[in-house]
Write a protein that holds these residues in place. Sequence first.
Motif, PDB file in Angstrom:
ATOM      1  N   ALA A  56      -2.410  -7.430   7.027  1.00 53.43           N
ATOM      2  CA  ALA A  56      -3.634  -8.117   6.605  1.00 53.43           C
ATOM      3  C   ALA A  56      -3.317  -9.410   5.852  1.00 53.43           C
ATOM      4  O   ALA A  56      -3.968 -10.441   6.071  1.00 53.43           O
ATOM      5  CB  ALA A  56      -4.475  -7.184   5.742  1.00 53.43           C
ATOM      6  N   LEU A  57      -2.327  -9.366   4.973  1.00 47.18           N
ATOM      7  CA  LEU A  57      -1.970 -10.557   4.208  1.00 47.18           C
ATOM      8  C   LEU A  57      -1.374 -11.633   5.096  1.00 47.18           C
ATOM      9  O   LEU A  57      -1.657 -12.827   4.928  1.00 47.18           O
ATOM     10  CB  LEU A  57      -0.992 -10.189   3.093  1.00 47.18           C
ATOM     11  N   VAL A  98     -13.583   1.256   5.246  1.00 42.93           N
ATOM     12  CA  VAL A  98     -12.451   1.643   6.093  1.00 42.93           C
ATOM     13  C   VAL A  98     -11.574   0.414   6.307  1.00 42.93           C
ATOM     14  O   VAL A  98     -11.972  -0.540   6.983  1.00 42.93           O
ATOM     15  CB  VAL A  98     -12.934   2.209   7.444  1.00 42.93           C
ATOM     16  N   ALA A  99     -10.375   0.441   5.757  1.00 38.43           N
ATOM     17  CA  ALA A  99      -9.512  -0.742   5.774  1.00 38.43           C
ATOM     18  C   ALA A  99      -9.130  -1.157   7.185  1.00 38.43           C
ATOM     19  O   ALA A  99      -9.058  -2.357   7.489  1.00 38.43           O
ATOM     20  CB  ALA A  99      -8.257  -0.480   4.934  1.00 38.43           C
ATOM     21  N   ASP A 100      -8.859  -0.197   8.063  1.00 42.31           N
ATOM     22  CA  ASP A 100      -8.523  -0.537   9.448  1.00 42.31           C
ATOM     23  C   ASP A 100      -9.667  -1.300  10.100  1.00 42.31           C
ATOM     24  O   ASP A 100      -9.447  -2.258  10.852  1.00 42.31           O
ATOM     25  CB  ASP A 100      -8.235   0.734  10.248  1.00 42.31           C
ATOM     26  N   ALA A 101     -10.895  -0.872   9.840  1.00 39.29           N
ATOM     27  CA  ALA A 101     -12.058  -1.548  10.404  1.00 39.29           C
ATOM     28  C   ALA A 101     -12.201  -2.948   9.822  1.00 39.29           C
ATOM     29  O   ALA A 101     -12.559  -3.904  10.532  1.00 39.29           O
ATOM     30  CB  ALA A 101     -13.315  -0.731  10.142  1.00 39.29           C
ATOM     31  N   GLN A 102     -11.938  -3.096   8.528  1.00 38.77           N
ATOM     32  CA  GLN A 102     -12.010  -4.409   7.899  1.00 38.77           C
ATOM     33  C   GLN A 102     -10.975  -5.350   8.507  1.00 38.77           C
ATOM     34  O   GLN A 102     -11.260  -6.527   8.759  1.00 38.77           O
ATOM     35  CB  GLN A 102     -11.788  -4.273   6.388  1.00 38.77           C
ATOM     36  N   TYR A 103      -9.783  -4.811   8.777  1.00 39.92           N
ATOM     37  CA  TYR A 103      -8.748  -5.630   9.403  1.00 39.92           C
ATOM     38  C   TYR A 103      -9.173  -6.057  10.799  1.00 39.92           C
ATOM     39  O   TYR A 103      -9.085  -7.232  11.167  1.00 39.92           O
ATOM     40  CB  TYR A 103      -7.422  -4.868   9.464  1.00 39.92           C
ATOM     41  N   MET A 116      -4.316  -6.088  16.799  1.00 40.24           N
ATOM     42  CA  MET A 116      -5.360  -5.316  16.134  1.00 40.24           C
ATOM     43  C   MET A 116      -4.841  -3.923  15.809  1.00 40.24           C
ATOM     44  O   MET A 116      -3.910  -3.437  16.442  1.00 40.24           O
ATOM     45  CB  MET A 116      -6.599  -5.212  17.024  1.00 40.24           C
ATOM     46  N   ARG A 117      -5.444  -3.293  14.850  1.00 41.68           N
ATOM     47  CA  ARG A 117      -5.081  -1.929  14.489  1.00 41.68           C
ATOM     48  C   ARG A 117      -5.734  -0.985  15.496  1.00 41.68           C
ATOM     49  O   ARG A 117      -6.935  -1.065  15.749  1.00 41.68           O
ATOM     50  CB  ARG A 117      -5.558  -1.586  13.080  1.00 41.68           C
ATOM     51  N   SER A 143      -9.032 -10.098   3.469  1.00 39.87           N
ATOM     52  CA  SER A 143      -8.780  -9.875   2.041  1.00 39.87           C
ATOM     53  C   SER A 143      -9.227  -8.479   1.636  1.00 39.87           C
ATOM     54  O   SER A 143      -8.527  -7.768   0.903  1.00 39.87           O
ATOM     55  CB  SER A 143      -9.515 -10.925   1.198  1.00 39.87           C
ATOM     56  N   ALA A 144     -10.405  -8.078   2.120  1.00 37.48           N
ATOM     57  CA  ALA A 144     -10.910  -6.735   1.820  1.00 37.48           C
ATOM     58  C   ALA A 144      -9.982  -5.674   2.389  1.00 37.48           C
ATOM     59  O   ALA A 144      -9.713  -4.646   1.754  1.00 37.48           O
ATOM     60  CB  ALA A 144     -12.319  -6.577   2.391  1.00 37.48           C
ATOM     61  N   ALA A 145      -9.461  -5.920   3.598  1.00 38.82           N
ATOM     62  CA  ALA A 145      -8.549  -4.958   4.224  1.00 38.82           C
ATOM     63  C   ALA A 145      -7.259  -4.820   3.421  1.00 38.82           C
ATOM     64  O   ALA A 145      -6.771  -3.703   3.195  1.00 38.82           O
ATOM     65  CB  ALA A 145      -8.230  -5.392   5.651  1.00 38.82           C
TER      66      ALA A 145
END
Length: 258
Positions: free
Chosen positions: A214-215, A168-173, A1-2, A197-199
Amino acid sequence: MRLFRPASLWVIACLLVLGPAGAGRALAAEPTLADAASAYDRGEHLRAQRLLKPLALRGDVAAQHLLAIMYAEGQGVPKDAEEALRWLRLSAEKGFAPSQYNLGVRYADGLDVEQDDGQAVAWFRRAADQGHAEAAYNLGVMYASGRGLAQDFTEAASWYERAARQGVADAQYNLGFSYANGFGVARDPAKAYAWLSAAARGFGEMDPDGRSLALDAREEVAKLLSPDDQAAAAQAAATPDPAATIQSAEDPGHRLHM
């Protein structure tokens, strides 16, 4: 996790939006917060400081926040960590969310204060309760890691979701990771795929390492989905709240290693 990251120690762009309405405008001829912020943006730091000081002394929380930035960075004034912290705390205690967030960062990382996870959690919560996205993300990390409070993956996922919905990309991840493994939420590969995908889109070129993570994680989740489920999840990822628009997929019954 981030993990916890102070995406930006200082928040400047929101000053005029989040500052108190009419602050510094008692007299039309008096300098305003907008005047000070404009001078700051042009690099006229000495002028900005002169305009900010009277506003800050009158209790303008946004002016106090920007003045704290200038003392911390030595812009228009001698660099002074103690003075920066004083103005930041004044602003935070009066309810200015960006200052509360940044004070939380300082306590979490021990920047010019004694490291204190309990204080970090308290300030992150105060900012997050006002809708500050980065504070909500960091509060989720504190719950997930058990820093300053009891470890609680359900609470962590809830705060990640608040931040994820705000982009927030980190949160999405982390939310995608949580759905992939059933950490604090029901395991759901379709929702995991959508949030990952959103992240990836959110990280973009600004954070190639995050985008790659993420990918790669999404590729693992994709193995559990049919092509139709993948297409639906990808379409949901383009919405502000993928989890609310996607149909849950069957629980795969095992955790993924990301």
